[in-house]
Design an enzyme around this catalytic site. Structure first.
Site, PDB file in Angstrom:
ATOM      1  CB  CYS A 112     -10.337   8.864  31.826  1.00  0.00           C
ATOM      2  SG  CYS A 112     -10.446   7.614  30.352  1.00  0.00           S
ATOM      3  CG  HIS A 251      -9.594   7.208  35.255  1.00  0.00           C
ATOM      4  ND1 HIS A 251     -10.710   6.657  34.922  1.00  0.00           N
ATOM      5  CD2 HIS A 251      -8.394   6.889  33.928  1.00  0.00           C
ATOM      6  CE1 HIS A 251     -10.447   5.805  33.867  1.00  0.00           C
ATOM      7  NE2 HIS A 251      -9.411   6.156  33.233  1.00  0.00           N
ATOM      8  CG  ASN A 281     -10.402   2.806  31.694  1.00  0.00           C
ATOM      9  OD1 ASN A 281     -11.159   3.702  31.940  1.00  0.00           O
ATOM     10  ND2 ASN A 281      -9.284   3.229  31.269  1.00  0.00           N
TER      11      ASN A 281
HETATM   12  O1  UT7 Z   1      -8.343   5.381  30.824  1.00  0.00           O
HETATM   13  C1  UT7 Z   1      -7.614   6.242  29.759  1.00  0.00           C
HETATM   14  C2  UT7 Z   1      -6.053   6.241  30.025  1.00  0.00           C
HETATM   15  N1  UT7 Z   1      -5.812   5.088  29.640  1.00  0.00           N
HETATM   16  C3  UT7 Z   1      -4.670   4.585  30.543  1.00  0.00           C
HETATM   17  O2  UT7 Z   1      -4.094   5.207  31.461  1.00  0.00           O
HETATM   18  C4  UT7 Z   1      -4.030   3.402  30.004  1.00  0.00           C
HETATM   19  C5  UT7 Z   1      -2.393   3.382  30.046  1.00  0.00           C
HETATM   20  N2  UT7 Z   1      -1.764   2.118  29.543  1.00  0.00           N
HETATM   21  C6  UT7 Z   1      -1.647   0.966  30.061  1.00  0.00           C
HETATM   22  O3  UT7 Z   1      -2.358   0.803  31.258  1.00  0.00           O
HETATM   23  C7  UT7 Z   1      -0.759  -0.003  29.631  1.00  0.00           C
HETATM   24  O4  UT7 Z   1      -0.010   0.653  28.750  1.00  0.00           O
HETATM   25  C8  UT7 Z   1      -1.581  -1.298  29.109  1.00  0.00           C
HETATM   26  C9  UT7 Z   1      -2.425  -2.050  29.988  1.00  0.00           C
HETATM   27  C10 UT7 Z   1      -2.670  -0.584  28.037  1.00  0.00           C
HETATM   28  C11 UT7 Z   1      -0.827  -2.202  28.249  1.00  0.00           C
HETATM   29  O5  UT7 Z   1       0.430  -2.683  29.243  1.00  0.00           O
HETATM   30  P1  UT7 Z   1       2.052  -2.719  28.897  1.00  0.00           P
HETATM   31  O6  UT7 Z   1       2.694  -3.025  29.986  1.00  0.00           O
HETATM   32  O7  UT7 Z   1       2.088  -1.112  28.133  1.00  0.00           O
HETATM   33  O8  UT7 Z   1       1.783  -3.699  27.528  1.00  0.00           O
HETATM   34  P2  UT7 Z   1       2.433  -3.414  26.064  1.00  0.00           P
HETATM   35  O9  UT7 Z   1       1.295  -2.637  25.237  1.00  0.00           O
HETATM   36  O10 UT7 Z   1       3.541  -2.926  26.089  1.00  0.00           O
HETATM   37  O11 UT7 Z   1       2.276  -4.905  25.619  1.00  0.00           O
HETATM   38  C12 UT7 Z   1       3.403  -5.889  26.182  1.00  0.00           C
HETATM   39  C13 UT7 Z   1       3.292  -7.325  25.468  1.00  0.00           C
HETATM   40  C14 UT7 Z   1       3.190  -7.030  23.959  1.00  0.00           C
HETATM   41  O12 UT7 Z   1       3.832  -8.160  23.494  1.00  0.00           O
HETATM   42  P3  UT7 Z   1       5.221  -8.390  22.806  1.00  0.00           P
HETATM   43  O13 UT7 Z   1       5.395  -7.336  21.669  1.00  0.00           O
HETATM   44  O14 UT7 Z   1       5.979  -7.871  23.955  1.00  0.00           O
HETATM   45  O15 UT7 Z   1       5.546  -9.711  22.380  1.00  0.00           O
HETATM   46  C15 UT7 Z   1       1.731  -7.138  23.597  1.00  0.00           C
HETATM   47  O16 UT7 Z   1       1.444  -7.724  22.156  1.00  0.00           O
HETATM   48  O17 UT7 Z   1       1.971  -7.752  25.936  1.00  0.00           O
HETATM   49  C16 UT7 Z   1       1.078  -8.383  24.585  1.00  0.00           C
HETATM   50  N3  UT7 Z   1      -0.136  -7.888  24.947  1.00  0.00           N
HETATM   51  C17 UT7 Z   1      -1.078  -8.759  25.503  1.00  0.00           C
HETATM   52  N4  UT7 Z   1      -0.640 -10.218  25.697  1.00  0.00           N
HETATM   53  C18 UT7 Z   1      -1.838 -10.909  26.319  1.00  0.00           C
HETATM   54  C19 UT7 Z   1      -1.079  -6.771  24.747  1.00  0.00           C
HETATM   55  N5  UT7 Z   1      -2.145  -6.863  25.281  1.00  0.00           N
HETATM   56  C20 UT7 Z   1      -2.396  -8.260  25.721  1.00  0.00           C
HETATM   57  C21 UT7 Z   1      -3.294  -9.197  26.198  1.00  0.00           C
HETATM   58  N6  UT7 Z   1      -2.938 -10.336  26.417  1.00  0.00           N
HETATM   59  N7  UT7 Z   1      -4.513  -8.505  26.163  1.00  0.00           N
END
Ligand code: UT7
Length: 324
Positions: A112, A251, A281
């Protein structure tokens, strides 16, 4: 010595748009979660076009907009993590397709941050006098390395390409300063499409890992800490104040990351261009796609100072200050 002026901008998004509702029919997710956690509503997905195909569309528009002959192009750089082949490189395929017979061409792999890295390379070739006209692209077909059964990653990515024509200039300051970093020690926090060695000489008992995978939380924390530090360092090197920056083009990974960046930098969020809602993204393509959209909207004014800042796999991150 010449400066590196961006003389034209273009982008290409594949026509097939995939909405959050479309994805909710494939994995257990919903529009509300995706929009509130990431800011994404729609992404474009190719139906067979490769990274070089996307670049060729962008190149044709750059040539048309700038009036340059393909034979005047000295160099082509494609930033990508989804090249058509390991060899030939994507840039050589673009060279052949547009008839840029006098150019030399290669790819840059910095995920990225790829477009920022590629622009940094282009700038050096202009400044040392080796090249006068360079096409720089970011192009990705992330859909090919996305695990479409994994809801935590498949909702994030999109395909597309953007590019610019960089020209040697005596009148425009062009690329004014850069601040670029890597941290390979944390590289395995964001991986994709590993080489799988399974040969008559080596029986591999590990599974092939063809897909993008990341520790989302760790990358979120890295981005919100390192990117503001990089922008601060960049502006200090250039002796330019935040008030003098017209736009920051980050990005497009997550609107919450951009909000956190704006807060840490104590800069108004209105100065941060975002189009993640429509594109998702697109890794190395996201910054040049955003620039082309800003150009279409008339936001890039002659003499404006704009910060480009990328972050992601490697880990890599880096910022450029450019004068439009
Ligand atoms: O481009 C390269 C660089 N990449 C980035 O900069 C990405 C950086 N990271 C992020 O943007 C975020 O960490 C994400 C968008 C990838 C994830 O967001 P988050 O707020 O960190 O969510 P999480 O992974 O902690 O998940 C929270 C909850 C989990 O459920 P529990 O364990 O709390 O019950 C996940 O299982 O959300 C759940 N979850 C979803 N629910 C519905 C994860 N993906 C989904 C989904 N739909 N698509």
């Amino acid at each position: 010595m010449y400066n590196s002026e961006i003389a034209a901008y273009a982008k290409y998004l594949p026509p097939r748009a995939v909405t959050n509702d479309d994805l909710s029919l494939m994995v257990e997710t919903n529009d509300e979660w995706i929009r509130t956690r990431t800011g994404i509503s729609t992404r474009h997905i190719t139906t067979g076009e490769t990274a070089s195909d996307l670049c060729v569309k962008v190149a044709e528009e750059l040539i048309e907009k700038s009036g340059i002959s393909p034979l005047e192009i000295d160099m082509i750089i494609v930033a990508t993590i989804t090249p058509d082949f390991a060899t030939p490189n994507t840039a050589c395929l673009v060279q052949a397709a547009i008839g840029a017979d006098n150019a030399f061409a290669f790819d840059v792999s910095a995920a990225c941050s790829g477009f920022v890295y590629a622009m940094s390379v282009a700038d050096k070739y202009i400044k040392c006098g080796t090249a006068k006209n360079i096409l720089v692209f970011g192009s990705e077909v992330l859909s090919a390395i996305t695990d479409w059964t994994d809801r935590s990653s498949c909702v994030l990515f999109g395909d597309g390409a953007g590019g610019v024509l960089v020209k040697a200039s005596e009148s425009c300051a062009g690329v004014i300063a850069e601040d670029i970093h890597s941290n390979g020690a944390d590289g395995l926090k964001l991986t994709g499409n590993s080489l799988h060695i399974d040969t008559p000489f080596f029986d591999n008992d590990k599974e092939k890992q063809p897909y993008l995978w990341m520790d989302g939380r760790a990358i979120f924390t890295f981005a919100t800490k390192k990117v503001p530090q990089s922008v601060d360092a960049l502006l200090e090197k250039a002796g330019v104040s935040k008030d003098d920056v017209a736009y920051v083009v980050p990005h497009q990974a997550n609107y919450r990351i951009v909000e956190a960046m704006a807060k840490r930098l104590d800069m108004p969020i209105e100065k941060f261009f975002m189009n993640i809602d429509k594109c998702g993204n697109t890794s190395s393509a996201s910054i040049p796609i955003a620039l082309a959209e800003m150009d279409e909207q008339g936001l890039l004014k002659k003499g404006d100072k704009v910060v480009l800042t990328g972050f992601g796999g490697g880990l890599t991150w880096g910022s450029l200050l450019i004068e439009i």
